[in-house]
Write an enzyme that holds these catalytic residues in place. Structure first.
Site, PDB file in Angstrom:
ATOM      1  N   LYS A   1       9.952  -6.709  10.331  1.00  0.00           N
ATOM      2  CA  LYS A   1      11.215  -6.496   9.700  1.00  0.00           C
ATOM      3  C   LYS A   1      12.103  -7.159  10.620  1.00  0.00           C
ATOM      4  O   LYS A   1      12.791  -6.676  11.429  1.00  0.00           O
ATOM      5  CB  LYS A   1      11.429  -5.177   9.632  1.00  0.00           C
ATOM      6  CG  LYS A   1      10.693  -4.364   8.663  1.00  0.00           C
ATOM      7  CD  LYS A   1      10.998  -2.987   8.488  1.00  0.00           C
ATOM      8  CE  LYS A   1      10.129  -2.134   7.440  1.00  0.00           C
ATOM      9  NZ  LYS A   1      10.368  -0.670   7.650  1.00  0.00           N
TER      10      LYS A   1
ATOM     11  N   LYS B   1      -2.474  -1.453   4.102  1.00  0.00           N
ATOM     12  CA  LYS B   1      -1.167  -0.392   3.852  1.00  0.00           C
ATOM     13  C   LYS B   1      -1.201   0.106   2.669  1.00  0.00           C
ATOM     14  O   LYS B   1      -2.477  -0.076   1.828  1.00  0.00           O
ATOM     15  CB  LYS B   1       0.230  -1.327   3.815  1.00  0.00           C
ATOM     16  CG  LYS B   1       0.492  -1.731   5.209  1.00  0.00           C
ATOM     17  CD  LYS B   1       1.736  -2.620   5.479  1.00  0.00           C
ATOM     18  CE  LYS B   1       2.818  -1.785   4.968  1.00  0.00           C
ATOM     19  NZ  LYS B   1       3.380  -0.954   6.428  1.00  0.00           N
TER      20      LYS B   1
ATOM     21  N   GLU C   1      -3.389   2.051   7.712  1.00  0.00           N
ATOM     22  CA  GLU C   1      -2.345   3.056   7.557  1.00  0.00           C
ATOM     23  C   GLU C   1      -3.006   4.264   6.625  1.00  0.00           C
ATOM     24  O   GLU C   1      -3.475   4.304   5.571  1.00  0.00           O
ATOM     25  CB  GLU C   1      -1.323   2.309   6.628  1.00  0.00           C
ATOM     26  CG  GLU C   1      -0.038   3.234   6.499  1.00  0.00           C
ATOM     27  CD  GLU C   1       1.000   2.507   5.670  1.00  0.00           C
ATOM     28  OE1 GLU C   1       1.713   1.743   6.236  1.00  0.00           O
ATOM     29  OE2 GLU C   1       1.140   2.827   4.544  1.00  0.00           O
TER      30      GLU C   1
END
Length: 272
Positions: A131, A163, A190
């Site tokens: 990010k 993910k 994840e």
């Protein structure tokens, strides 16, 4: 690294100067007079981005002598002189904002990262994410390291991170992880719940990332893992809850905020 610095800084200078240059500074007749200026910290924090700051002045005026008074990664107090510049007055006026933008942005990230680092135990690493500001990832991940943090994967080709949306697109989480293991790349999976954790237990890969779990559920999952995997937590970690998350014994906590929400460091440039 220097090539990247020059390329990024040149783009920023073009953004600030094209098409007609600094039309205000151009009103003044300088007669090539050289001036000294100082960059001064207006707050406490951690410095990063000095080479980007220096490049802005050097690219505008080759005559620039830029002297750093601290190194990247240094903790400074308010009113500390960070750097001194000797150059033509016009060079300093034209490059000032671009130079400080890079320094303040990187130092803001380093400072926030260090605030997180100070709240966790020594075994927990604070990690950044993807990010980041487009085209500034290398600068921002560098600043994280200077603040005492660690870099997560640099980009999508660096490591495999399975993910929630990958899991939704594949019929079997277990089969997806098996495919990932065969690539010989670092694999992170994840996990959002105990059901998913039980599906991957026993498979040999590096890291499990527990996403948006409360501390009670996180502790239960960590106990089940029994040090078989490197462990990481992700999801709304902030300066208020980071100490509590670290106390669970998690190895890493990824914090998107250290790059996407860091407040710009406060400096000023003053002529001597």
């Amino acid at each position: 690294m220097q090539k990247y610095i020059n390329t990024i800084v040149k783009k920023a200078l073009d953004e600030d100067l094209k098409p007609h240059g600094d039309i205000t500074t151009n009103l003044i007749i300088f007669k090539n007079k050289k001036t000294k200026a100082q960059i001064i910290a207006k707050q406490n924090g951690v410095i990063a981005g000095l080479d980007f700051c220096k490049a802005a002045f050097k690219l505008v005026g080759k005559e620039t002598v830029f002297t750093s008074k601290v190194k990247d990664g240094a903790k400074v107090k308010k009113n500390k002189v960070i750097a001194e510049i000797k150059a033509k007055t016009k060079t300093i006026l034209v490059a000032e904002r671009t130079a400080l933008n890079f320094l303040n942005h990187a130092s803001g990230i380093a400072t926030l990262t260090n605030q997180f680092k100070k709240k966790v135990n020594k075994k927990t690493k604070i990690c950044c994410t993807r990010k980041t500001t487009p085209n500034l990832r290398q600068l921002e991940k560098y600043a994280v390291k200077k603040g005492g943090g660690h870099n997560h994967r640099y980009n999508l080709s660096d490591e495999i991170l399975i993910k929630d949306n990958h899991i939704s697109a594949e019929d079997s989480l277990k089969n997806l992880v098996k495919k990932a293991i065969k690539t010989k790349k670092i694999v992170t999976v994840e996990i959002e719940n105990l059901k998913q954790l039980n599906q991957v237990l026993g498979l040999k890969f590096k890291r499990i990332l527990f996403d948006n779990m409360n501390t009670r559920q996180l502790k239960k999952c960590l106990k089940i893992c029994k040090n078989k995997y490197e462990t990481e937590y992700s999801g709304n970690a902030d300066l208020k809850n980071i100490k509590n998350l670290s106390s669970t014994g998690i190895n890493r906590i990824s914090v998107g905020a250290i790059t996407h929400s860091a407040k710009s460091f406060d400096t000023s440039l003053l002529f001597n």
